[in-house]
Design a protein around this motif. Structure first.
Motif, PDB file in Angstrom:
ATOM      1  N   VAL A  10     -42.202   8.005  32.784  1.00 48.50           N
ATOM      2  CA  VAL A  10     -42.946   9.249  32.999  1.00 48.50           C
ATOM      3  C   VAL A  10     -42.434  10.058  34.184  1.00 48.50           C
ATOM      4  N   ARG A  11     -41.410   9.571  34.876  1.00 48.02           N
ATOM      5  CA  ARG A  11     -40.894  10.314  36.028  1.00 48.02           C
ATOM      6  C   ARG A  11     -40.414  11.705  35.604  1.00 48.02           C
ATOM      7  N   GLY A  12     -40.841  12.712  36.369  1.00 49.77           N
ATOM      8  CA  GLY A  12     -40.392  14.075  36.137  1.00 49.77           C
ATOM      9  C   GLY A  12     -41.174  14.851  35.096  1.00 49.77           C
ATOM     10  N   ILE A  13     -42.277  14.299  34.618  1.00 52.67           N
ATOM     11  CA  ILE A  13     -43.091  15.013  33.629  1.00 52.67           C
ATOM     12  C   ILE A  13     -43.919  16.075  34.343  1.00 52.67           C
ATOM     13  N   GLY A  14     -43.929  17.274  33.782  1.00 56.05           N
ATOM     14  CA  GLY A  14     -44.657  18.382  34.390  1.00 56.05           C
ATOM     15  C   GLY A  14     -46.160  18.247  34.215  1.00 56.05           C
ATOM     16  N   PRO A  15     -46.923  18.752  35.186  1.00 53.16           N
ATOM     17  CA  PRO A  15     -48.379  18.662  35.107  1.00 53.16           C
ATOM     18  C   PRO A  15     -48.953  19.426  33.916  1.00 53.16           C
ATOM     19  N   GLU A  16     -48.295  20.494  33.503  1.00 53.65           N
ATOM     20  CA  GLU A  16     -48.813  21.283  32.372  1.00 53.65           C
ATOM     21  C   GLU A  16     -48.779  20.479  31.080  1.00 53.65           C
ATOM     22  N   VAL A  17     -47.683  19.762  30.832  1.00 45.85           N
ATOM     23  CA  VAL A  17     -47.614  18.981  29.592  1.00 45.85           C
ATOM     24  C   VAL A  17     -48.556  17.777  29.662  1.00 45.85           C
ATOM     25  N   MET A  18     -48.755  17.234  30.859  1.00 43.99           N
ATOM     26  CA  MET A  18     -49.713  16.131  30.978  1.00 43.99           C
ATOM     27  C   MET A  18     -51.138  16.624  30.750  1.00 43.99           C
ATOM     28  N   LEU A  19     -51.448  17.844  31.207  1.00 45.27           N
ATOM     29  CA  LEU A  19     -52.758  18.418  30.905  1.00 45.27           C
ATOM     30  C   LEU A  19     -52.902  18.556  29.393  1.00 45.27           C
ATOM     31  N   GLY A  20     -51.852  19.003  28.725  1.00 50.80           N
ATOM     32  CA  GLY A  20     -51.899  19.104  27.268  1.00 50.80           C
ATOM     33  C   GLY A  20     -52.166  17.762  26.615  1.00 50.80           C
ATOM     34  N   ALA A  21     -51.556  16.702  27.131  1.00 54.28           N
ATOM     35  CA  ALA A  21     -51.785  15.358  26.583  1.00 54.28           C
ATOM     36  C   ALA A  21     -53.241  14.937  26.780  1.00 54.28           C
ATOM     37  N   VAL A  22     -53.820  15.301  27.921  1.00 53.83           N
ATOM     38  CA  VAL A  22     -55.228  14.994  28.177  1.00 53.83           C
ATOM     39  C   VAL A  22     -56.121  15.752  27.189  1.00 53.83           C
ATOM     40  N   ILE A  23     -55.830  17.031  26.970  1.00 52.30           N
ATOM     41  CA  ILE A  23     -56.606  17.826  26.012  1.00 52.30           C
ATOM     42  C   ILE A  23     -56.488  17.219  24.617  1.00 52.30           C
ATOM     43  N   CYS A  40     -41.089  10.572  26.858  1.00 50.27           N
ATOM     44  CA  CYS A  40     -41.209  11.696  27.789  1.00 50.27           C
ATOM     45  C   CYS A  40     -39.811  12.275  27.974  1.00 50.27           C
ATOM     46  N   ARG A  41     -39.254  12.106  29.164  1.00 51.92           N
ATOM     47  CA  ARG A  41     -37.880  12.565  29.407  1.00 51.92           C
ATOM     48  C   ARG A  41     -36.876  11.541  28.912  1.00 51.92           C
ATOM     49  N   ASP A  42     -37.345  10.335  28.653  1.00 53.93           N
ATOM     50  CA  ASP A  42     -36.484   9.273  28.159  1.00 53.93           C
ATOM     51  C   ASP A  42     -36.232   9.468  26.663  1.00 53.93           C
ATOM     52  N   GLY A  43     -35.307   8.743  26.120  1.00 55.24           N
ATOM     53  CA  GLY A  43     -35.021   8.820  24.692  1.00 55.24           C
ATOM     54  C   GLY A  43     -34.018   9.912  24.359  1.00 55.24           C
ATOM     55  N   LYS A  44     -33.680   9.981  23.096  1.00 55.30           N
ATOM     56  CA  LYS A  44     -32.725  10.981  22.611  1.00 55.30           C
ATOM     57  C   LYS A  44     -33.498  12.064  21.878  1.00 55.30           C
ATOM     58  N   HIS A  45     -33.203  13.306  22.237  1.00 53.27           N
ATOM     59  CA  HIS A  45     -33.897  14.447  21.659  1.00 53.27           C
ATOM     60  C   HIS A  45     -32.873  15.516  21.289  1.00 53.27           C
ATOM     61  N   LYS A  46     -33.331  16.547  20.613  1.00 52.62           N
ATOM     62  CA  LYS A  46     -32.447  17.657  20.229  1.00 52.62           C
ATOM     63  C   LYS A  46     -31.868  18.328  21.468  1.00 52.62           C
ATOM     64  N   ASP A  47     -30.702  18.936  21.302  1.00 52.39           N
ATOM     65  CA  ASP A  47     -30.122  19.720  22.396  1.00 52.39           C
ATOM     66  C   ASP A  47     -31.127  20.773  22.846  1.00 52.39           C
ATOM     67  N   TYR A  52     -36.169  17.192  28.189  1.00 45.32           N
ATOM     68  CA  TYR A  52     -35.211  16.986  29.277  1.00 45.32           C
ATOM     69  C   TYR A  52     -35.608  17.656  30.587  1.00 45.32           C
ATOM     70  N   ILE A  53     -36.513  18.638  30.513  1.00 49.61           N
ATOM     71  CA  ILE A  53     -36.988  19.278  31.745  1.00 49.61           C
ATOM     72  C   ILE A  53     -38.435  18.886  32.060  1.00 49.61           C
ATOM     73  N   GLY A  54     -38.966  17.915  31.315  1.00 52.72           N
ATOM     74  CA  GLY A  54     -40.308  17.407  31.601  1.00 52.72           C
ATOM     75  C   GLY A  54     -41.438  18.210  31.022  1.00 52.72           C
ATOM     76  N   ASP A  55     -41.149  19.071  30.043  1.00 55.74           N
ATOM     77  CA  ASP A  55     -42.191  19.909  29.449  1.00 55.74           C
ATOM     78  C   ASP A  55     -42.570  19.497  28.025  1.00 55.74           C
ATOM     79  N   ALA A  56     -42.210  18.273  27.621  1.00 52.82           N
ATOM     80  CA  ALA A  56     -42.572  17.803  26.283  1.00 52.82           C
ATOM     81  C   ALA A  56     -42.783  16.299  26.287  1.00 52.82           C
ATOM     82  N   VAL A  57     -43.682  15.855  25.436  1.00 47.23           N
ATOM     83  CA  VAL A  57     -43.904  14.427  25.202  1.00 47.23           C
ATOM     84  C   VAL A  57     -44.066  14.217  23.696  1.00 47.23           C
ATOM     85  N   ASP A  58     -43.768  13.009  23.267  1.00 47.54           N
ATOM     86  CA  ASP A  58     -44.010  12.632  21.885  1.00 47.54           C
ATOM     87  C   ASP A  58     -45.226  11.722  21.839  1.00 47.54           C
TER      88      ASP A  58
END
Length: 108
Positions: A10-23, A40-47, A52-58
């Motif tokens: 979870v290192r580097g995850i933005g507070p906005e996306v974490m708020l979204g996860a809470v919602i 989170c920032r780990d794993g392989k994702h699309k270019d 990669y910038i901490g604004d998305a989670v699966d």
């Protein structure tokens, strides 16, 4: 409650996306569905993925929806409404992709 799949970094995850996860977890909780972050920032994702910038989670696809063919569209609609316009909730093949992606840079 939000759970993390073993090994998720979870290192580097933005507070906005974490708020979204809470919602999202609040909507899932109402329906008895656990919220499990699988990447989170780990794993392989699309270019250029927002992961990669901490604004998305699966998020793990709820087990009762064993494929995207039988996902509950009413539940997805409820989740999207709760998240609002600054978030995207996208169905992938085997998970939900949640990203903080405001369409305009309006900080009003």
């Amino acid at each position: 409650m939000i759970l993390l799949k073993a090994g998720v970094d979870v290192r580097g995850i933005g507070p906005e996306v974490m708020l979204g996860a809470v919602i999202l977890s609040g909507v899932f909780w109402k329906h008895g569905i656990p919220t499990v972050i699988t990447s989170c920032r780990d794993g392989k994702h699309k270019d250029k993925s927002l992961h990669y910038i901490g604004d998305a989670v699966d998020i793990r696809l709820p087990s009762r929806f064993n494929s995207t063919a039988n996902i509950d569209l009413k539940l997805l609609g409820e989740a999207r409404e709760a998240l609002g316009e600054q978030y995207d909730l996208v169905m992938e093949a085997d998970h939900l992709h949640l990203e903080f992606d405001p369409k305009v840079d309006d900080k009003a």
